[in-house]
Every structure is written in C-alpha cells, then in structure tokens.
Write a protein that holds these residues in place. Structure first.
Motif, PDB file in Angstrom:
ATOM      1  N   SER A 359       0.812  -1.223   0.000  1.00  0.00           N
ATOM      2  CA  SER A 359       0.000   0.000   0.000  1.00  0.00           C
ATOM      3  C   SER A 359       0.842   1.267   0.000  1.00  0.00           C
ATOM      4  CB  SER A 359      -0.931   0.001   1.216  1.00  0.00           C
ATOM      5  OG  SER A 359      -0.188  -0.091   2.424  1.00  0.00           O
ATOM      6  N   TYR A 360       2.151   1.134   0.288  1.00  0.00           N
ATOM      7  CA  TYR A 360       3.022   2.304   0.348  1.00  0.00           C
ATOM      8  C   TYR A 360       3.815   2.513  -0.947  1.00  0.00           C
ATOM      9  CZ  TYR A 360       2.297   1.815   5.406  1.00  0.00           C
ATOM     10  OH  TYR A 360       1.750   1.704   6.659  1.00  0.00           O
ATOM     11  N   THR A 361       3.769   1.570  -1.883  1.00  0.00           N
ATOM     12  CA  THR A 361       4.645   1.608  -3.057  1.00  0.00           C
ATOM     13  C   THR A 361       4.515   2.907  -3.842  1.00  0.00           C
ATOM     14  OG1 THR A 361       4.601  -0.805  -3.278  1.00  0.00           O
ATOM     15  CG2 THR A 361       5.205   0.468  -5.234  1.00  0.00           C
ATOM     16  N   ALA A 362       3.305   3.336  -4.123  1.00  0.00           N
ATOM     17  CA  ALA A 362       3.096   4.549  -4.925  1.00  0.00           C
ATOM     18  C   ALA A 362       3.700   5.769  -4.241  1.00  0.00           C
ATOM     19  CB  ALA A 362       1.601   4.766  -5.166  1.00  0.00           C
ATOM     20  N   ASP A 363       3.472   5.896  -2.937  1.00  0.00           N
ATOM     21  CA  ASP A 363       4.013   7.040  -2.206  1.00  0.00           C
ATOM     22  C   ASP A 363       5.537   6.978  -2.125  1.00  0.00           C
ATOM     23  OD1 ASP A 363       1.473   8.035  -1.752  1.00  0.00           O
ATOM     24  OD2 ASP A 363       1.250   6.998   0.167  1.00  0.00           O
ATOM     25  N   ASP A 364       6.085   5.769  -1.938  1.00  0.00           N
ATOM     26  CA  ASP A 364       7.538   5.619  -1.803  1.00  0.00           C
ATOM     27  C   ASP A 364       8.258   5.961  -3.103  1.00  0.00           C
ATOM     28  OD1 ASP A 364       7.022   4.785   0.743  1.00  0.00           O
ATOM     29  OD2 ASP A 364       7.489   2.674   0.397  1.00  0.00           O
ATOM     30  N   LEU A 365       7.804   5.384  -4.208  1.00  0.00           N
ATOM     31  CA  LEU A 365       8.491   5.597  -5.474  1.00  0.00           C
ATOM     32  C   LEU A 365       8.273   7.009  -6.016  1.00  0.00           C
ATOM     33  CD1 LEU A 365       8.007   2.177  -7.317  1.00  0.00           C
ATOM     34  CD2 LEU A 365       9.900   2.970  -5.891  1.00  0.00           C
ATOM     35  N   ALA A 366       7.260   7.684  -5.534  1.00  0.00           N
ATOM     36  CA  ALA A 366       7.051   9.079  -5.935  1.00  0.00           C
ATOM     37  C   ALA A 366       8.141   9.991  -5.363  1.00  0.00           C
ATOM     38  CB  ALA A 366       5.681   9.559  -5.479  1.00  0.00           C
ATOM     39  N   ALA A 407      13.048  -3.754 -14.158  1.00  0.00           N
ATOM     40  CA  ALA A 407      12.352  -3.532 -12.885  1.00  0.00           C
ATOM     41  C   ALA A 407      11.667  -2.177 -12.877  1.00  0.00           C
ATOM     42  CB  ALA A 407      13.351  -3.632 -11.734  1.00  0.00           C
ATOM     43  N   MET A 408      12.308  -1.180 -13.503  1.00  0.00           N
ATOM     44  CA  MET A 408      11.720   0.154 -13.588  1.00  0.00           C
ATOM     45  C   MET A 408      10.428   0.126 -14.390  1.00  0.00           C
ATOM     46  SD  MET A 408      13.254   3.470 -15.570  1.00  0.00           S
ATOM     47  CE  MET A 408      12.949   2.655 -17.159  1.00  0.00           C
ATOM     48  N   MET A 409      10.428  -0.582 -15.522  1.00  0.00           N
ATOM     49  CA  MET A 409       9.240  -0.606 -16.369  1.00  0.00           C
ATOM     50  C   MET A 409       8.082  -1.346 -15.701  1.00  0.00           C
ATOM     51  SD  MET A 409      10.056   1.303 -18.703  1.00  0.00           S
ATOM     52  CE  MET A 409       8.449   1.171 -19.463  1.00  0.00           C
ATOM     53  N   GLN A 410       8.396  -2.279 -14.825  1.00  0.00           N
ATOM     54  CA  GLN A 410       7.330  -3.001 -14.129  1.00  0.00           C
ATOM     55  C   GLN A 410       6.608  -2.119 -13.103  1.00  0.00           C
ATOM     56  OE1 GLN A 410       9.195  -6.514 -12.531  1.00  0.00           O
ATOM     57  NE2 GLN A 410       9.245  -7.571 -14.513  1.00  0.00           N
ATOM     58  N   LYS A 411       7.260  -1.029 -12.689  1.00  0.00           N
ATOM     59  CA  LYS A 411       6.638  -0.140 -11.699  1.00  0.00           C
ATOM     60  C   LYS A 411       6.606   1.307 -12.196  1.00  0.00           C
ATOM     61  CE  LYS A 411       7.816  -2.979  -7.700  1.00  0.00           C
ATOM     62  NZ  LYS A 411       8.535  -3.064  -6.405  1.00  0.00           N
ATOM     63  N   HIS A 412       6.641   1.487 -13.504  1.00  0.00           N
ATOM     64  CA  HIS A 412       6.705   2.847 -14.060  1.00  0.00           C
ATOM     65  C   HIS A 412       5.490   3.685 -13.676  1.00  0.00           C
ATOM     66  CE1 HIS A 412       3.670   2.462 -17.324  1.00  0.00           C
ATOM     67  NE2 HIS A 412       3.942   1.178 -17.209  1.00  0.00           N
ATOM     68  N   GLN A 413       4.360   3.014 -13.419  1.00  0.00           N
ATOM     69  CA  GLN A 413       3.148   3.772 -13.088  1.00  0.00           C
ATOM     70  C   GLN A 413       3.246   4.454 -11.728  1.00  0.00           C
ATOM     71  OE1 GLN A 413       3.487   0.528 -13.193  1.00  0.00           O
ATOM     72  NE2 GLN A 413       2.124  -0.583 -11.813  1.00  0.00           N
ATOM     73  N   PHE A 414       4.182   4.018 -10.894  1.00  0.00           N
ATOM     74  CA  PHE A 414       4.332   4.614  -9.570  1.00  0.00           C
ATOM     75  C   PHE A 414       5.387   5.724  -9.531  1.00  0.00           C
ATOM     76  CE2 PHE A 414       3.296   0.037  -8.594  1.00  0.00           C
ATOM     77  CZ  PHE A 414       1.972   0.270  -8.243  1.00  0.00           C
ATOM     78  N   ILE A 415       6.196   5.828 -10.581  1.00  0.00           N
ATOM     79  CA  ILE A 415       7.319   6.756 -10.581  1.00  0.00           C
ATOM     80  C   ILE A 415       6.890   8.086 -11.196  1.00  0.00           C
ATOM     81  CG2 ILE A 415       9.693   7.140 -11.380  1.00  0.00           C
ATOM     82  CD1 ILE A 415       9.990   4.081 -11.541  1.00  0.00           C
ATOM     83  N   SER A 416       7.306   9.177 -10.568  1.00  0.00           N
ATOM     84  CA  SER A 416       6.962  10.510 -11.073  1.00  0.00           C
ATOM     85  C   SER A 416       8.046  10.969 -12.052  1.00  0.00           C
ATOM     86  CB  SER A 416       6.851  11.501  -9.906  1.00  0.00           C
ATOM     87  OG  SER A 416       5.830  11.124  -9.019  1.00  0.00           O
ATOM     88  N   PHE A 417       7.817  10.742 -13.344  1.00  0.00           N
ATOM     89  CA  PHE A 417       8.770  11.167 -14.371  1.00  0.00           C
ATOM     90  C   PHE A 417       8.545  12.636 -14.712  1.00  0.00           C
ATOM     91  CE2 PHE A 417       8.314   6.585 -15.138  1.00  0.00           C
ATOM     92  CZ  PHE A 417       9.641   6.193 -15.195  1.00  0.00           C
ATOM     93  N   GLY A 418       9.631  13.332 -15.013  1.00  0.00           N
ATOM     94  CA  GLY A 418       9.503  14.714 -15.465  1.00  0.00           C
ATOM     95  C   GLY A 418       8.995  14.754 -16.890  1.00  0.00           C
ATOM     96  N   ASN A 419       9.616  13.955 -17.746  1.00  0.00           N
ATOM     97  CA  ASN A 419       9.199  13.841 -19.149  1.00  0.00           C
ATOM     98  C   ASN A 419       9.398  12.385 -19.555  1.00  0.00           C
ATOM     99  OD1 ASN A 419       8.930  13.900 -21.985  1.00  0.00           O
ATOM    100  ND2 ASN A 419       9.644  16.024 -22.085  1.00  0.00           N
TER     101      ASN A 419
END
Length: 451
Positions: A359-366, A407-419
């Motif tokens: 439940s913390y993954t989205a907040d952590d990777l952001a 590994a990055m692409m498997q969780k890309h939806q949680f990462i805040s990319f600039g572009n």
C-alpha cells in the motif's frame, strides 16, 4: 496509599535502568539479560497495577479536575513531566537494544514495547503528545506481535527494519538514532581502519588481539577482506545491525542539523550540515570499500532497508557523484572506483525498484527525485565502459543495468517522471547503441532487442 506510591517509584526505576542501557557500553551479556528481564517485569507489574486501579484513577482525575488547589495542579504537572521524561528515555534504551546480536534480548525488548503499548491502551493515551511511545503505537504493536513468530536472527532483524522504516520522528527515536550512530561509527572504524577507540568500544579487548593478528608483517600479504574475517563474528553482526537500524530509521533525522568544525591555517570554522546528508555521504563512500562484506551489505541496506523518506536525499547524492565521472566533453573519466560505484549504484536502484508492492509503493516511489537523470547518466557511463583487462565485467554491468530497467518498467506507473516520453526515447537510444556495438563485434550472428 503505599500501592499508589509504587507507580512513580517504578517509573523512576525504569528511568534509571534506561540510563544504564543508554550510557554504559561495557555491559556484560549476563548483566544485560538481567537488566532487560527486570525492565520487562517492572512494566508487567505496572500494567497490572494500572489495570487494577483504573477506575480509582478515573475518580481521582475527576476530583482533581474539580479542585482548584495549587498543590494538586503542581502535582499533576510533575507527574506529567515525569511520565514524558520516562517514555522518552525508555524509547531510546529499547530502540538501541533492538540492535543486539542476541535474538533472546531482542525478543524481550519487543515484549517490553508490547507492554508499553498495553499501558497506553489501558490509560487511553493513544493520542497523547507527551508519550513518546504513543506517537508510533501501531509500529510498536506490530513489532511486539512479530516477536512470537520469529526466532532466527536474520528474519528478526528483517522484520524490525521493515516496521521501523515507517516510524515517525520523536525526541526518543532521534536520540536513539544518534546513539546508535556513535556506536556504528566506532565499529566501522574498527572494521575499516583497524583502529580501536579505547574510551568507548566495549569490544576493545578482543578487537585489539584480532586487529593485531590481522596486520601482517608485509602489507600485501593479506587482503582487507581477509583481515576482517579475523575479527570476532559478533563485531560484524553488531555492525550489520547498527547499519540496518540507521538506514531504517534515517527518516527521523531529515530536518536535523549538526555543527562540523574544520581546522585550517586561518583557524577553526564551523559549518552546519544536515545529518541525513552527512550520513548518506558516508554510506556512499562504503559502496566502494575494498572490504567485500562492507560494500555488499551497504548496497543491500541502501536498496532494501533505507527509509523511503530519505530516497530524495539518496538520489540527489547518487546523481551528484555520478556526474563527476564525466569529462567536459561528455567522455567518462575511467577509474576502478568510479566503475565500482556505478555498479553498486545500479544494484541499489534495482533493489529499491524490486521491493514488494504494497500500500506504500506509490508514495515511496514518488519520492525518487532526479530519477531520470541518475538512470541516464549511469547508462551513459556503462555505455562507454570498456575494461580491457576484464571485458566480461563490462557485459555483466550492462546486463545488470538492463535488469534495472526491466524492474523500472514493471513499476513505471508509480514513478513521477519529469518527461517520460523523452526519457524512454533516450533509454532506447542507448540500449540500441549497445546492441549495435555487440552485433558489430559478432558479424556472423544477429541478435534481437529482446536478447
């Protein structure tokens, strides 16, 4: 009346016991067991007393609320101050002992934390700002409940670190972090430099003999890792537990500063630095240690144990360091240390990205600031890397980089990319360069992108 007087007396005893556990670093194991047992017994008796007199305490509190005498007000303030002081010192002492290499002691410390949580529930003080334990009640309850399920040292410490990563800052846990840091610094000095602090190290006697044996007559006759292997096993266990605790609880010192005094010809100058910045810098130095166990343990802890609130600091320092590996024209300034750092940095990021989803993954990777720049710079370094005396190492690091990207692409939806689009395009370009180079080296074979 005598029974009612027992509560403050027991509180004073707990404060004294906490002081002993915090300040004395030369406690023998049998004595330490007795102290922890006594700690637990007092907490158990105190909970029993509070549960028995709960209704009586409620009546007295109502009577005190209606009374306006100065003596009763003064007594209430004194009692509150005593309890606040006690909860802080108890938290410091117990958190330090969670780093013990003895699973029995750690289990009893977790039991003590459970008893403190029970006391808070009994007194309905879950929202109390004065009680240091109450601020992290849920975390300490989970630690206490896990104590009955785990017996192995590694599993025990892993569970402790997972829970402590979510801890909120209090005066008690920050003081515990500071004290553990001092002990970690001493043990690190012993392991890395072979130096012993005579004043504070409770392993001084055994370490002196081990270090003396680890220093050969010819410096080149023994490797640093072999020298460390001659140290008592409990030293490395202690260092591992201290390191894990500091990483897990690193979030409590995000806003804290300390004064660093630097000596020069002009005199002493004082500079304020953030504690978390200094700590992360020290950990990154250990990533290129020539001692295998230190390097690999630090890499694992930074990737799997570091408090998520410290991710932004970690990535900022990673980015700043990787940038120094390039010249003005964009070419890499090759050195074994730079390559080791890049290799370990990729492992750290890969560990972070491969942590189980919860439940913390989205907040952590952001919180992964400078993420795109760090990844791009690491890929640029690896792309230009050619180790003439060990070509296989270059391919191994590139392979690890590809695994990190996966590994990055498997969780890309949680990462805040600039572009994200531009970043993906750049990543594909660099990977295609690798494949082109590889195919050029092997003209008789054709490799697909998936290969």
């Amino acid at each position: 009346v005598e029974e009612c007087d027992l509560a403050p007396r027991r509180t004073h005893v707990l404060i004294d016991l906490s002081d002993v556990l915090i300040e004395k670093k030369s406690i023998k194991l049998p004595d330490l067991r007795q102290y922890i047992n006594l700690f637990r017994e007092i907490l158990a008796f105190r909970n029993e007393f509070l549960a028995t007199h709960k209704e009586q305490r409620a009546g007295e509190s109502a009577g005190e609320a209606g009374a306006s005498s100065s003596s009763s007000s003064s007594s209430g303030v004194t009692s509150a101050s005593l309890r606040a002081n006690a909860s802080t010192k108890i938290e410091v002492a117990l958190l330090i002992q969670l780093c013990s290499g003895e699973t029995e002691i750690v289990t009893k410390v977790e039991n003590c934390l459970g008893l403190l949580c029970d006391e808070i529930d009994t007194l309905s003080e879950a929202d109390s700002a004065e009680n240091s334990i109450a601020s992290n009640l849920f975390t300490y309850k989970k630690l206490a409940s896990a104590s009955a399920l785990l017996t192995g040292r590694a599993a025990q410490q892993r569970t402790i670190r997972i829970e402590l990563r979510r801890i909120r800052q209090t005066q008690g846990n920050f003081r515990a972090w500071e004290e553990v840091y001092k002990r970690w610094a001493r043990v690190s000095q012993v392991i890395i430099k072979g130096a012993v602090d005579e004043k504070g190290d409770h392993h001084a006697g055994s370490l002196k003999k081990a270090i003396k044996a680890a220093k050969p007559s010819k410096p080149a006759s023994i490797t640093p890792s072999a020298a460390v292997a001659l140290l008592p096993p409990e030293v490395l266990i202690e260092w591992n537990h201290y390191s894990g605790f500091l990483c897990a609880v690193a979030g409590v010192c995000l806003s804290q500063e300390r004064v660093v005094v630097e000596q020069s010809r002009k005199g002493a100058t004082e500079t304020k630095v953030k504690i978390i910045d200094a700590f992360i810098d020290e950990l990154l130095e250990l990533l290129v240690s020539n001692i295998d166990v230190v390097r690999e343990t630090t890499t694992e802890l930074l990737g799997s144990t570091l408090s998520p609130t410290a991710y932004s600091v970690l990535f900022h320092h990673l980015n700043a360091q990787v940038k120094t590996f390039f010249g003005t024209a964009g070419q890499i300034n090759y050195s074994p240390e730079a390559t080791t750092f890049a290799d370990q940095a990729i492992s750290v990021i890969k560990h972070i990205l491969e942590l189980p989803v919860d439940s913390y993954t989205a907040d952590d990777l952001a919180l992964l600031t400078d993420f795109e720049e760090v990844i791009t710079n690491l890929m640029k370094y690896v792309s230009q890397l050619v180790i003439k005396d060990n070509p296989a190492a270059s391919f191994r690091i590139k392979s690890k980089m590809c695994a990190c990207l996966e590994a990055m692409m498997q969780k890309h939806q949680f990462i805040s990319f600039g572009n994200e689009f531009q970043f993906r395009h750049r990543v594909v370009e660099i990977v295609m360069e690798w494949i082109s180079d590889f195919n050029a080296a092997k003209p008789g074979k054709v490799y697909s992108l998936s290969n």
